[in-house]
Design a protein around this motif. Structure first.
Motif, PDB file in Angstrom:
ATOM      1  N   ILE A  53      -3.495  13.229   0.113  1.00 12.72           N
ATOM      2  CA  ILE A  53      -2.959  12.182  -0.757  1.00 12.72           C
ATOM      3  C   ILE A  53      -3.793  12.146  -2.026  1.00 12.72           C
ATOM      4  CG2 ILE A  53      -2.509   9.723  -1.036  1.00 12.72           C
ATOM      5  CD1 ILE A  53      -0.698  11.066   0.998  1.00 12.72           C
ATOM      6  N   GLU A  54      -3.145  12.359  -3.154  1.00  8.40           N
ATOM      7  CA  GLU A  54      -3.853  12.361  -4.433  1.00  8.40           C
ATOM      8  C   GLU A  54      -3.707  11.012  -5.117  1.00  8.40           C
ATOM      9  OE1 GLU A  54      -2.382  15.580  -6.745  1.00  8.40           O
ATOM     10  OE2 GLU A  54      -2.990  17.133  -5.312  1.00  8.40           O
ATOM     11  N   GLY A  55      -4.735  10.652  -5.880  1.00 14.32           N
ATOM     12  CA  GLY A  55      -4.700   9.389  -6.601  1.00 14.32           C
ATOM     13  C   GLY A  55      -4.976   8.204  -5.698  1.00 14.32           C
ATOM     14  N   GLU A  56      -4.811   7.020  -6.262  1.00 13.79           N
ATOM     15  CA  GLU A  56      -5.066   5.800  -5.499  1.00 13.79           C
ATOM     16  C   GLU A  56      -3.988   5.597  -4.434  1.00 13.79           C
ATOM     17  OE1 GLU A  56      -6.869   2.294  -7.795  1.00 13.79           O
ATOM     18  OE2 GLU A  56      -5.598   3.276  -9.272  1.00 13.79           O
ATOM     19  N   ALA A  57      -4.407   5.134  -3.297  1.00 11.02           N
ATOM     20  CA  ALA A  57      -3.485   4.823  -2.207  1.00 11.02           C
ATOM     21  C   ALA A  57      -3.934   3.506  -1.597  1.00 11.02           C
ATOM     22  CB  ALA A  57      -3.491   5.939  -1.167  1.00 11.02           C
ATOM     23  N   GLU A  58      -3.138   2.476  -1.773  1.00  9.15           N
ATOM     24  CA  GLU A  58      -3.560   1.130  -1.381  1.00  9.15           C
ATOM     25  C   GLU A  58      -2.533   0.457  -0.477  1.00  9.15           C
ATOM     26  OE1 GLU A  58      -4.411  -0.907  -5.049  1.00  9.15           O
ATOM     27  OE2 GLU A  58      -6.246   0.258  -5.381  1.00  9.15           O
ATOM     28  N   GLY A  59      -1.895   1.255   0.383  1.00 10.46           N
ATOM     29  CA  GLY A  59      -0.925   0.688   1.305  1.00 10.46           C
ATOM     30  C   GLY A  59      -1.523  -0.374   2.203  1.00 10.46           C
ATOM     31  N   ASP A  60      -2.767  -0.157   2.619  1.00 11.45           N
ATOM     32  CA  ASP A  60      -3.421  -1.144   3.474  1.00 11.45           C
ATOM     33  C   ASP A  60      -3.598  -2.475   2.747  1.00 11.45           C
ATOM     34  OD1 ASP A  60      -5.161   0.166   1.740  1.00 11.45           O
ATOM     35  OD2 ASP A  60      -6.809   0.264   3.174  1.00 11.45           O
ATOM     36  N   LYS A  61      -3.912  -2.417   1.449  1.00 13.68           N
ATOM     37  CA  LYS A  61      -4.068  -3.645   0.662  1.00 13.68           C
ATOM     38  C   LYS A  61      -2.715  -4.320   0.433  1.00 13.68           C
ATOM     39  CE  LYS A  61      -8.179  -1.958  -1.742  1.00 13.68           C
ATOM     40  NZ  LYS A  61      -8.758  -1.589  -3.066  1.00 13.68           N
ATOM     41  N   PHE A  62      -1.684  -3.511   0.219  1.00  8.06           N
ATOM     42  CA  PHE A  62      -0.352  -4.075   0.009  1.00  8.06           C
ATOM     43  C   PHE A  62       0.136  -4.784   1.271  1.00  8.06           C
ATOM     44  CE2 PHE A  62       4.374  -3.574  -0.386  1.00  8.06           C
ATOM     45  CZ  PHE A  62       4.529  -4.404  -1.481  1.00  8.06           C
ATOM     46  N   TYR A  63      -0.166  -4.217   2.435  1.00  7.96           N
ATOM     47  CA  TYR A  63       0.195  -4.864   3.688  1.00  7.96           C
ATOM     48  C   TYR A  63      -0.498  -6.224   3.805  1.00  7.96           C
ATOM     49  CZ  TYR A  63       1.020  -5.616   8.664  1.00  7.96           C
ATOM     50  OH  TYR A  63       1.401  -6.150   9.870  1.00  7.96           O
ATOM     51  N   LEU A  64      -1.765  -6.286   3.427  1.00 14.32           N
ATOM     52  CA  LEU A  64      -2.484  -7.560   3.475  1.00 14.32           C
ATOM     53  C   LEU A  64      -1.873  -8.579   2.518  1.00 14.32           C
ATOM     54  CD1 LEU A  64      -6.205  -6.379   3.713  1.00 14.32           C
ATOM     55  CD2 LEU A  64      -4.724  -7.211   5.551  1.00 14.32           C
ATOM     56  N   PHE A  65      -1.393  -8.091   1.361  1.00 16.27           N
ATOM     57  CA  PHE A  65      -0.698  -8.991   0.433  1.00 16.27           C
ATOM     58  C   PHE A  65       0.543  -9.584   1.100  1.00 16.27           C
ATOM     59  CE2 PHE A  65       3.151  -8.929  -2.271  1.00 16.27           C
ATOM     60  CZ  PHE A  65       2.937 -10.115  -2.973  1.00 16.27           C
ATOM     61  N   LEU A  66       1.326  -8.737   1.772  1.00 17.89           N
ATOM     62  CA  LEU A  66       2.514  -9.247   2.460  1.00 17.89           C
ATOM     63  C   LEU A  66       2.135 -10.266   3.522  1.00 17.89           C
ATOM     64  CD1 LEU A  66       4.564  -5.948   3.048  1.00 17.89           C
ATOM     65  CD2 LEU A  66       4.833  -7.600   1.193  1.00 17.89           C
ATOM     66  N   ARG A  67       1.137  -9.918   4.326  1.00 16.23           N
ATOM     67  CA  ARG A  67       0.749 -10.763   5.459  1.00 16.23           C
ATOM     68  C   ARG A  67       0.072 -12.055   5.030  1.00 16.23           C
ATOM     69  NH1 ARG A  67      -4.084  -8.771   9.125  1.00 16.23           N
ATOM     70  NH2 ARG A  67      -5.200  -9.874   7.454  1.00 16.23           N
ATOM     71  N   ASP A  68      -0.847 -11.962   4.087  1.00 16.19           N
ATOM     72  CA  ASP A  68      -1.729 -13.097   3.782  1.00 16.19           C
ATOM     73  C   ASP A  68      -1.297 -13.928   2.581  1.00 16.19           C
ATOM     74  OD1 ASP A  68      -3.235 -12.170   5.888  1.00 16.19           O
ATOM     75  OD2 ASP A  68      -4.689 -11.119   4.624  1.00 16.19           O
ATOM     76  N   GLU A  69      -0.460 -13.361   1.710  1.00 18.48           N
ATOM     77  CA  GLU A  69      -0.052 -14.100   0.512  1.00 18.48           C
ATOM     78  C   GLU A  69       1.453 -14.358   0.465  1.00 18.48           C
ATOM     79  OE1 GLU A  69      -1.875 -12.907  -3.238  1.00 18.48           O
ATOM     80  OE2 GLU A  69      -3.238 -11.582  -2.134  1.00 18.48           O
ATOM     81  N   LEU A  70       2.240 -13.297   0.560  1.00 16.27           N
ATOM     82  CA  LEU A  70       3.689 -13.468   0.395  1.00 16.27           C
ATOM     83  C   LEU A  70       4.308 -14.268   1.528  1.00 16.27           C
ATOM     84  CD1 LEU A  70       6.241 -12.857  -1.197  1.00 16.27           C
ATOM     85  CD2 LEU A  70       6.499 -10.771   0.163  1.00 16.27           C
ATOM     86  N   ILE A  71       4.056 -13.864   2.777  1.00  7.83           N
ATOM     87  CA  ILE A  71       4.690 -14.539   3.910  1.00  7.83           C
ATOM     88  C   ILE A  71       4.288 -16.017   3.986  1.00  7.83           C
ATOM     89  CG2 ILE A  71       4.737 -14.655   6.438  1.00  7.83           C
ATOM     90  CD1 ILE A  71       4.872 -11.606   6.452  1.00  7.83           C
ATOM     91  N   PRO A  72       3.003 -16.371   3.861  1.00  6.06           N
ATOM     92  CA  PRO A  72       2.663 -17.802   3.873  1.00  6.06           C
ATOM     93  C   PRO A  72       3.344 -18.583   2.755  1.00  6.06           C
ATOM     94  CG  PRO A  72       0.702 -16.481   4.251  1.00  6.06           C
ATOM     95  CD  PRO A  72       1.785 -15.526   3.869  1.00  6.06           C
ATOM     96  N   GLU A  73       3.482 -17.977   1.576  1.00  3.69           N
ATOM     97  CA  GLU A  73       4.152 -18.662   0.469  1.00  3.69           C
ATOM     98  C   GLU A  73       5.631 -18.887   0.792  1.00  3.69           C
ATOM     99  OE1 GLU A  73       4.641 -20.523  -3.235  1.00  3.69           O
ATOM    100  OE2 GLU A  73       2.828 -20.012  -2.097  1.00  3.69           O
ATOM    101  N   VAL A  74       6.279 -17.896   1.340  1.00  7.76           N
ATOM    102  CA  VAL A  74       7.685 -18.041   1.728  1.00  7.76           C
ATOM    103  C   VAL A  74       7.839 -19.136   2.779  1.00  7.76           C
ATOM    104  CG1 VAL A  74       9.608 -16.900   2.913  1.00  7.76           C
ATOM    105  CG2 VAL A  74       8.320 -15.656   1.160  1.00  7.76           C
ATOM    106  N   GLU A  75       6.951 -19.134   3.754  1.00  3.94           N
ATOM    107  CA  GLU A  75       7.083 -20.085   4.862  1.00  3.94           C
ATOM    108  C   GLU A  75       6.718 -21.507   4.459  1.00  3.94           C
ATOM    109  OE1 GLU A  75       4.908 -18.243   8.034  1.00  3.94           O
ATOM    110  OE2 GLU A  75       6.507 -16.774   8.403  1.00  3.94           O
ATOM    111  N   ARG A  76       5.980 -21.646   3.360  1.00  6.25           N
ATOM    112  CA  ARG A  76       5.713 -22.993   2.835  1.00  6.25           C
ATOM    113  C   ARG A  76       6.960 -23.581   2.183  1.00  6.25           C
ATOM    114  NH1 ARG A  76       0.357 -21.164   1.741  1.00  6.25           N
ATOM    115  NH2 ARG A  76       1.021 -20.202  -0.215  1.00  6.25           N
ATOM    116  N   ASN A  77       7.833 -22.709   1.696  1.00  4.71           N
ATOM    117  CA  ASN A  77       8.981 -23.167   0.917  1.00  4.71           C
ATOM    118  C   ASN A  77      10.311 -23.110   1.648  1.00  4.71           C
ATOM    119  OD1 ASN A  77       7.996 -23.632  -2.062  1.00  4.71           O
ATOM    120  ND2 ASN A  77       6.923 -21.800  -1.364  1.00  4.71           N
TER     121      ASN A  77
END
Length: 208
Positions: free
Chosen positions: A56-80
């Protein structure tokens, strides 16, 4: 263009969900469709949807993107919105299909999404196929994978359908007691196989 899953498939998914729920084939769903702001340069998806690994060349941040979904996006959706947290579905096509499979395996012992649909994945990504490597690695660490997973591919996508079927066979052969897994191919190209895979996949994950 199909370089962004949310931008490309959001309307398709919304229409399919509406048709299926109106016909009582699936429950009524809340759709969260992710897209990127238009900007010059490469799309962030080539960083966010890829996990780091050999080849894999270049930056690869799938693990960070998953944490964004789990820790930021989903809680925000579930608050609303009132959501059934046991019925979350992750759908991805192409690079996002790779992300769907790899993130599922990478978080097998603590699942955020217990229903997953992976369409026409970039399944050969990385040296020696990263997602196949991950599947072998995880199989020695877990005894169960309580997920409903549907995998699909167009038949006119070079070696893709054969690789998808091989991945399906390998995962199924583990005999995880609570894994429900489906697979199908469609006489479509990479640009048109998202729709039939999503329609069949969303019915599969809600009924298995």
């Amino acid at each position: 263009s199909h370089d962004k899953d949310g931008g490309s498939w959001g309307n398709m998914a919304a229409e399919a969900l509406n048709d299926l729920s109106v016909n009582n084939e699936i429950p009524k769903c809340l759709l969260i469709s992710l897209d990127y702001k238009k900007a010059s340069g490469g799309s962030p998806r080539f960083t966010e949807l890829v996990y780091p690994g050999e080849g894999i060349e270049g930056e690869a941040e799938g693990d960070k993107f998953y944490l964004f979904l789990r820790d930021e996006l989903i809680p925000e959706v579930e608050r609303n919105y009132a959501c059934d947290t046991s019925e979350r579905v992750l759908f991805g096509h192409s690079l996002a299909g790779f992300f769907t499979l790899y993130s599922l395996l990478d978080n097998a012992s603590n699942l955020t999404f217990k229903k997953c649909i992976a369409a026409s994945c970039s399944i050969g990504l990385g040296s020696d196929n990263l997602v196949f490597q991950k599947e072998r690695e995880v199989s020695s660490l877990i005894s169960n994978l309580p997920v409903s997973l549907f995998i699909g591919s167009g038949t006119y996508v070079e070696s893709s359908p054969a690789m998808h079927e091989e991945f399906y066979r390998r995962l199924k052969s583990r005999n995880y007691p609570n894994l429900k897994i489906g697979f199908n191919t469609y006489p479509e190209s990479h640009g048109t196989d998202a729709y039939p895979c999503f329609v069949e996949g969303i019915q599969f994950v809600f009924n298995h």
